[in-house]
Motif scaffolding. Sequence first.
Motif, mmCIF file in Angstrom:
data_model
loop_
_atom_site.group_PDB
_atom_site.id
_atom_site.type_symbol
_atom_site.label_atom_id
_atom_site.label_comp_id
_atom_site.label_asym_id
_atom_site.label_seq_id
_atom_site.Cartn_x
_atom_site.Cartn_y
_atom_site.Cartn_z
ATOM 1 N N ILE A 42 0.821 -1.220 0.000
ATOM 2 C CA ILE A 42 0.000 0.000 0.000
ATOM 3 C C ILE A 42 0.850 1.263 0.000
ATOM 4 N N LYS A 43 2.127 1.155 0.291
ATOM 5 C CA LYS A 43 2.999 2.329 0.217
ATOM 6 C C LYS A 43 3.072 2.882 -1.209
ATOM 7 N N THR A 44 2.848 2.003 -2.179
ATOM 8 C CA THR A 44 3.019 2.363 -3.590
ATOM 9 C C THR A 44 2.024 3.442 -4.011
ATOM 10 N N PHE A 66 -2.913 -6.774 2.190
ATOM 11 C CA PHE A 66 -2.047 -5.595 2.152
ATOM 12 C C PHE A 66 -0.718 -5.844 2.843
ATOM 13 N N ASP A 67 0.315 -5.223 2.283
ATOM 14 C CA ASP A 67 1.619 -5.132 2.930
ATOM 15 C C ASP A 67 1.703 -3.705 3.448
ATOM 16 N N VAL A 68 1.840 -3.562 4.786
ATOM 17 C CA VAL A 68 1.909 -2.216 5.366
ATOM 18 C C VAL A 68 3.263 -2.023 6.032
ATOM 19 N N PHE A 106 3.011 -6.996 8.049
ATOM 20 C CA PHE A 106 3.567 -5.738 8.541
ATOM 21 C C PHE A 106 5.082 -5.771 8.339
ATOM 22 N N ALA A 107 5.574 -4.905 7.440
ATOM 23 C CA ALA A 107 7.007 -4.858 7.121
ATOM 24 C C ALA A 107 7.629 -3.595 7.716
ATOM 25 N N GLY A 108 8.942 -3.432 7.542
ATOM 26 C CA GLY A 108 9.602 -2.197 7.937
ATOM 27 C C GLY A 108 10.595 -2.398 9.069
ATOM 28 N N LEU A 132 11.018 -14.181 9.146
ATOM 29 C CA LEU A 132 12.328 -13.529 9.225
ATOM 30 C C LEU A 132 12.627 -12.907 7.869
ATOM 31 N N ARG A 133 12.805 -11.585 7.849
ATOM 32 C CA ARG A 133 13.187 -10.952 6.583
ATOM 33 C C ARG A 133 14.696 -11.044 6.438
ATOM 34 N N VAL A 134 15.104 -11.751 5.425
ATOM 35 C CA VAL A 134 16.531 -11.997 5.225
ATOM 36 C C VAL A 134 17.020 -11.182 4.042
ATOM 37 N N LEU A 188 9.607 -17.107 6.070
ATOM 38 C CA LEU A 188 10.814 -16.457 5.551
ATOM 39 C C LEU A 188 10.348 -15.348 4.608
ATOM 40 N N HIS A 189 10.978 -14.182 4.740
ATOM 41 C CA HIS A 189 10.611 -13.062 3.870
ATOM 42 C C HIS A 189 11.843 -12.545 3.144
ATOM 43 N N MET A 190 11.649 -12.233 1.863
ATOM 44 C CA MET A 190 12.715 -11.599 1.071
ATOM 45 C C MET A 190 12.059 -10.571 0.162
ATOM 46 N N HIS A 191 12.512 -9.357 0.209
ATOM 47 C CA HIS A 191 12.113 -8.397 -0.835
ATOM 48 C C HIS A 191 13.412 -7.927 -1.462
ATOM 49 N N LEU A 192 13.579 -8.186 -2.734
ATOM 50 C CA LEU A 192 14.913 -8.066 -3.333
ATOM 51 C C LEU A 192 15.269 -6.651 -3.758
ATOM 52 N N GLY A 193 14.271 -5.828 -3.965
ATOM 53 C CA GLY A 193 14.512 -4.470 -4.476
ATOM 54 C C GLY A 193 13.453 -4.177 -5.513
ATOM 55 N N SER A 194 13.568 -3.008 -6.156
ATOM 56 C CA SER A 194 12.494 -2.608 -7.059
ATOM 57 C C SER A 194 12.932 -1.414 -7.905
ATOM 58 N N PRO A 195 12.640 -1.311 -9.175
ATOM 59 C CA PRO A 195 11.971 -2.310 -9.991
ATOM 60 C C PRO A 195 12.987 -3.292 -10.564
ATOM 61 N N GLY A 211 8.093 -10.924 -1.355
ATOM 62 C CA GLY A 211 8.058 -9.466 -1.500
ATOM 63 C C GLY A 211 7.447 -9.029 -2.826
ATOM 64 N N GLY A 212 7.899 -7.868 -3.288
ATOM 65 C CA GLY A 212 7.400 -7.331 -4.568
ATOM 66 C C GLY A 212 8.568 -7.125 -5.503
ATOM 67 N N GLY A 213 8.551 -5.994 -6.204
ATOM 68 C CA GLY A 213 9.717 -5.636 -7.018
ATOM 69 C C GLY A 213 9.585 -5.864 -8.506
ATOM 70 N N PHE A 214 8.480 -6.495 -8.961
ATOM 71 C CA PHE A 214 8.362 -6.781 -10.397
ATOM 72 C C PHE A 214 8.326 -5.458 -11.179
ATOM 73 N N LEU A 241 2.984 -12.687 -1.729
ATOM 74 C CA LEU A 241 3.659 -11.702 -2.593
ATOM 75 C C LEU A 241 3.223 -10.312 -2.152
ATOM 76 N N GLU A 242 4.109 -9.344 -2.345
ATOM 77 C CA GLU A 242 3.807 -7.961 -1.943
ATOM 78 C C GLU A 242 3.976 -7.011 -3.132
ATOM 79 N N PRO A 243 3.268 -7.244 -4.230
ATOM 80 C CA PRO A 243 3.473 -6.374 -5.390
ATOM 81 C C PRO A 243 2.870 -4.993 -5.183
ATOM 82 N N GLY A 244 3.511 -3.994 -5.707
ATOM 83 C CA GLY A 244 2.972 -2.645 -5.649
ATOM 84 C C GLY A 244 3.006 -2.043 -7.045
ATOM 85 N N ARG A 245 4.227 -1.738 -7.466
ATOM 86 C CA ARG A 245 4.438 -1.061 -8.754
ATOM 87 C C ARG A 245 3.771 -1.808 -9.918
ATOM 88 N N PHE A 246 3.899 -3.138 -9.942
ATOM 89 C CA PHE A 246 3.373 -3.913 -11.062
ATOM 90 C C PHE A 246 1.858 -3.711 -11.193
HETATM 91 C C1 LIG Z 1 9.113 -4.980 1.814
HETATM 92 C C2 LIG Z 1 8.564 -4.478 0.529
HETATM 93 N N1 LIG Z 1 7.620 -5.201 -0.084
HETATM 94 C C3 LIG Z 1 7.068 -4.791 -1.255
HETATM 95 C C4 LIG Z 1 7.459 -3.619 -1.848
HETATM 96 C C5 LIG Z 1 6.782 -3.206 -3.125
HETATM 97 O O1 LIG Z 1 7.661 -3.196 -4.188
HETATM 98 P P1 LIG Z 1 7.131 -2.969 -5.657
HETATM 99 O O2 LIG Z 1 6.320 -1.753 -5.666
HETATM 100 O O3 LIG Z 1 8.332 -2.843 -6.497
HETATM 101 O O4 LIG Z 1 6.355 -4.190 -6.038
HETATM 102 C C6 LIG Z 1 8.455 -2.847 -1.251
HETATM 103 C C7 LIG Z 1 8.896 -1.596 -1.886
HETATM 104 O O5 LIG Z 1 9.630 -0.815 -1.400
HETATM 105 C C8 LIG Z 1 9.025 -3.286 -0.025
HETATM 106 O O6 LIG Z 1 9.963 -2.575 0.584
#
Ligand SMILES: Cc1ncc(COP(=O)(O)O)c(C=O)c1O
Length: 427
Positions: free
Chosen positions: A59-61, A78-80, A101-103, A148-150, A196-203, A237-240, A272-277
Amino acid sequence: MDHFAYRNRVLHCEDVSLPDLAETYGTPLYVYSKATLLRHLREIQTAFAELEPTICYSIKTNGNIHLAKLMADEGAGFDVTSGGELYRALKAGGVGSKIVFAGVGKTDPEIRTALENGVFLFNVESEGELLAIGDVAKSMGKTAQVALRVNPDLPPKTHAKTDTSVKGVKFGLDIDTVLEFAQKMVGHPSVRVVGLHMHLGSPILSAEPYRQGVEKGLILIDKLRQQGHKIEWWNMGGGFGIHYRKQEALPAAAFAEAIVPGVKKAGCKLILEPGRFVVGNAGILVSRVIYTKDSGGKHFVIQDAAMNDLIRPTLYDSFHRIWPVQPAENVPCPPADYEAEIPNTVKCDVVGPVCESGDFLAKNRALPRLTRGDLLATFSAGAYGMAMSSNYNGRPRAAEVLVDGATHRLIRRRETYEDLVRPEVET
Ligand SMILES: Cc1ncc(COP(=O)(O)O)c(C=O)c1O
């Protein structure tokens, strides 16, 4: 594919003309296409369907509650990343059983509110945070579930400011020490490590980082289970990535191909936590040219959208396609390649009214000669556009409009000057 297209040389969002929207709602204006938004969400749902994933829209997106509600209605969670985002997600119809809940900096009150609302999984990023979640949960007589976010320590894959899985960034637990940490958590009375959680980066424009992340994740999940943790969830995570320049992005199916086999092998449920896609190509920013000028050997187009409306170009060196809403007859409509030489154009810096040299939407960009009053469309602005906007330079934030077929409605009114001072005068 999105639903922004030129008809008789006039840009339309679905069946609505952009000049009509600009006339009705003013500029700068964010315009979203409902059909595009749902199309992209469904593309992910379909690509990963075999695993029946929990899709937690990031939802940050773009946090507009009308857009978030559309997603909740389609079954998304939602990923908050904050108490404020949790508030938004709940307002939009989100339910705790589908909220993660991330962050890196969750505060005790935020943790408490999350637990009160039944948030089902915390993505934990440090030992201190895990202990705090345990303390808060204990004081409420609850048990918290965590993933665990690794940080899997992969090669650089996107802009340095948005790469979250290289060594030395603030995100995640260090892959080299996470198991020592996890060992201490076995049998914790108020916290259960279940994911296990991984968010690799974006985009990210390649599936390879996901393949590499999954490989490392499989080993980790195995070891966490050997320690006694019942790992049920794998959150990738997201990042697509999306099309910002031309057709450079991968379909969701390509990411699924890299992720699904590993998650199946691990016997985990996928989050999955997609935002941008989902929302990136579902929104454009419409602005109006105020002046043009030549100075220092450059041609400037000064229009009424600025870095406070869309900060990505100056913050991340991002490229957004920009083209007139009603281009003249002698230019393509739109160009096939915005970075190629385009006949009958001049190289321009597209800038806004904010008092910063870094206030630009594009630099050295080929555009037809524009005049005062012309409308411009800045494409692929739905993600991290309005969400990152500010009131810098005393600028009221833009309005947002949602188009659905031939209909449109205001989903956030333009801010007023009173809005700018309200929190100060009400103290
Ligand atoms: C933990 C986490 N999940 C998901 C996202 C969403 O990424 P995207 O918008 O690239 O899908 C972000 C973006 O910063 C993030 O930090």
